[in-house]
Design an enzyme around this catalytic site. Structure first.
Site, short mmCIF file in Angstrom:
data_model
loop_
_atom_site.label_atom_id
_atom_site.label_comp_id
_atom_site.label_asym_id
_atom_site.label_seq_id
_atom_site.Cartn_x
_atom_site.Cartn_y
_atom_site.Cartn_z
N LYS A 1 0.85 -1.20 0.00
CA LYS A 1 0.00 0.00 0.00
C LYS A 1 0.89 1.25 0.00
O LYS A 1 2.08 1.18 0.31
CB LYS A 1 -0.92 -0.02 1.22
CG LYS A 1 -0.20 0.04 2.57
CD LYS A 1 -1.15 -0.29 3.73
CE LYS A 1 -0.40 -0.24 5.05
NZ LYS A 1 -1.19 -0.86 6.14
N TYR B 1 14.48 31.80 4.02
CA TYR B 1 13.27 32.51 4.47
C TYR B 1 13.36 32.84 5.95
O TYR B 1 13.81 32.01 6.75
CB TYR B 1 12.04 31.61 4.27
CG TYR B 1 11.54 31.55 2.85
CD1 TYR B 1 11.02 32.68 2.21
CD2 TYR B 1 11.56 30.34 2.16
CE1 TYR B 1 10.56 32.60 0.92
CE2 TYR B 1 11.08 30.25 0.87
CZ TYR B 1 10.58 31.39 0.25
OH TYR B 1 10.11 31.31 -1.03
C1 LIG Z 1 -0.52 -1.71 6.93
C2 LIG Z 1 -1.06 -2.99 7.41
C3 LIG Z 1 -0.23 -4.11 7.57
C4 LIG Z 1 1.27 -4.04 7.44
O1 LIG Z 1 1.81 -3.47 8.61
P1 LIG Z 1 3.38 -3.41 8.87
O2 LIG Z 1 3.48 -2.97 10.26
O3 LIG Z 1 3.92 -2.41 7.91
O4 LIG Z 1 3.91 -4.77 8.61
C5 LIG Z 1 -0.83 -5.31 7.90
N1 LIG Z 1 -2.17 -5.40 8.07
C6 LIG Z 1 -2.98 -4.33 7.96
C7 LIG Z 1 -4.44 -4.50 8.20
C8 LIG Z 1 -2.47 -3.10 7.64
O5 LIG Z 1 -3.27 -2.03 7.54
#
Ligand SMILES: *Cc1c(COP(=O)(O)O)cnc(C)c1O
Length: 370
Positions: free
Chosen positions: A40, A263
Site C-alpha cells: 500500500k 526565508y
Molecule cells: C498496513 C497494514 C499491515 C502491514 O503493517 P506493517 O506494520 O507495515 O507490517 C498489515 N495489516 C494491515 C491490516 C495493515 O493495515
C-alpha cells in the site's frame, strides 16, 4: 505528481534487499505460512509496481489499502492475488470483480448495502475483518459475522479469509496484544464455516509474536528493512534497509560572517562559511522541521542551515566543494550513515511516516541483479 527525472535528487531502492528481508522473516515461520507483501501507499514510498514485480514469484499475494492501488498493479500486469485491506465504496464492488481483487468486508451494514444495489456479486472474493481491539474497522460481534457468512454464501460470494490487526504488537507490554488474540481465537471458534485463510500478523506480530501466525502473514515495514517498533524492540533478524536518498550540490558559495540564509533569515553565519544548496525541499518530504538536521558530504555530517524551502535546502560545508558533489540524505557515505530511523527520531515520528512522505516528485531508481 510528475516525478523529476532530470534532477539529481533520487531515491534508490535495492530490490534484492527487499527479497532478502522477506526471506529473513519467512525462514523463522512455519514452512506452510503464506507471505503477503503489503505494498500500500506505493510500497511505503518504494514503488508498488516495481516491488510487486520483483516479489511476485516469492509471495502468495499483495495487500493494498484502496482499490485504485490494486487496479494499478493489475494494469501493470501483476496477476497474483490482491487484497484491499480498507473498506471500498460499495459502488466499486463491480471493479473489484472485474479486476479479480479480493475485498475486505468489515460490517454487515456494508454487505447489505452492496446486496441492496442488486449488482452481480457472485464470485467476489471476501476477507472478513474482525475488530479485536484496534478500533478502526471490523466486526466486533460473532453473530454479525455469522449473518455475513450466510449472506455471502446465499449470493455465491467466496468466503476466502478472515483476519484481524493488532494495535500493540510492536510494544514491550503484551497485555493488549493477548486480549486481542484471545478475542480473535474466540471469534474463530464460533465460525460455522472455515475460510481458506486466517491471518493476523503484520510485521511486528510476525517478528515478535510468532506463536500467533495462522495461515498467512501481512508484511509491510520489515520488508523495507525498517524496524516496526522503531527503537523499542530489538530486531532479531538481519534486515537491510531498501532505500537510500541522495542528491548533489547545485550551488556552492562562500559567504561573509553575518550573512543570513533562507526565508525568515533564521540562520546567520558567525564566520566566513561555505554554503551549499541541494534541490530538495518540503514538497519532496524533507519537512521544515528538519532545519538543524544533517546530511552527508564526502563522509562528513553537514548541518541543514536556514529554513527548508519547498524545493531547496541549504547546508553548511566544511570547505569548498565542486558543483555536482554527491550528498547523501539517507544511506551511507564514506564511513558514516544516516538512517530512516534517524529522520524519524529527529522529526519525533515513526519510520513508516518518513518513507511514505517521500513524495512522488523524487525519481525512483531500482537496483537488482538480472
Ligand atoms: C498496513 C497494514 C499491515 C502491514 O503493517 P506493517 O506494520 O507495515 O507490517 C498489515 N495489516 C494491515 C491490516 C495493515 O493495515
Amino acid at each position: 505528481m510528475i516525478s523529476a527525472q532530470h534532477r539529481p535528487t533520487v531515491v534508490t531502492v535495492n530490490l534484492e534487499h527487499i527479497g532478502h528481508n522477506l526471506q529473513q522473516v519467512m525462514q523463522t515461520l512455519p514452512e506452510k505460512t503464506q507471505a503477503w507483501a503489503v505494498v500500500k501507499a506505493n510500497a511505503y514510498g518504494h514503488g508498488a509496481v516495481e516491488v510487486a514485480n520483483y516479489l511476485q514469484k516469492d509471495v502468495a499475494g499483495f495487500c493494498l489499502s484502496n482499490i485504485d492501488e490494486a487496479i494499478e498493479l493489475r494494469e501493470a500486469g501483476i496477476t497474483a492475488p490482491l487484497l484491499v485491506l480498507g473498506v471500498i465504496p460499495i459502488e466499486c464492488v463491480s471493479l473489484a470483480l472485474k479486476y479479480q481483487i479480493a475485498v475486505t468486508v468489515a460490517s454487515l451494514e456494508w454487505l447489505e448495502a452492496v446486496l441492496a444495489m442488486g449488482i452481480e456479486v457472485a464470485g467476489l472474493s471476501v476477507h472478513l475483518k474482525v475488530d479485536t481491539g484496534m478500533g478502526r474497522i471490523g466486526f466486533r460481534d460473532s453473530q454479525m459475522v455469522e449473518k455475513a457468512i450466510e449472506k455471502m454464501s446465499a449470493n455465491q460470494m467466496t468466503f476466502e479469509g478472515i483476519f484481524t490487526h493488532f494495535a500493540t504488537a510492536d510494544e514491550k507490554d503484551d497485555e493488549q496484544f493477548e486480549a486481542q488474540l484471545m478475542c480473535f481465537k474466540n471469534m474463530l471458534s464460533k465460525l460455522s464455516q472455515q475460510p481458506k485463510m486466517v491471518h493476523a500478523s503484520n510485521s511486528a506480530t510476525a517478528i515478535w509474536h510468532q506463536e500467533t501466525v495462522f495461515d498467512a502473514v501481512r508484511l509491510g515495514d520489515v520488508l523495507y528493512g525498517l524496524n516496526p517498533s522503531g527503537q523499542t524492540l530489538e530486531m532479531p533478524l538481519h534486515i537491510k534497509p531498501a532505500l537510500t536518498l541522495s542528491s548533489s550540490l547545485v550551488h556552492v558559495k562562500e559567504v561573509a560572517a553575518g550573512s543570513t540564509i533562507g526565508y525568515g533569515a533564521t540562520y546567520q553565519t558567525s564566520e566566513q562559511e561555505w554554503i551549499g544548496t541541494i534541490p530538495i525541499g518540503y514538497a519532496d518530504g524533507l519537512t521544515r522541521k528538519m532545519q538543524g538536521f544533517k546530511v552527508l558530504v564526502d563522509g562528513q555530517f553537514c548541518e541543514i542551515v536556514g529554513r527548508v524551502s519547498m524545493d531547496q535546502v541549504t547546508i553548511r560545508l566544511p570547505r569548498k566543494y565542486p558543483l555536482g558533489t554527491a550528498v547523501t540524505l539517507i544511506g551511507a557515505n564514506g564511513e558514516q550513515q544516516i538512517t530512516v530511523q534517524d529522520w524519524a527520531n529527529y522529526r519525533e515520528t515513526i519510520n513508516y511516516e518518513i518513507v511514505c512522505l517521500l513524495s512522488d516528485r523524487i525519481a525512483r531508481r531500482y537496483l537488482k541483479s538480472e
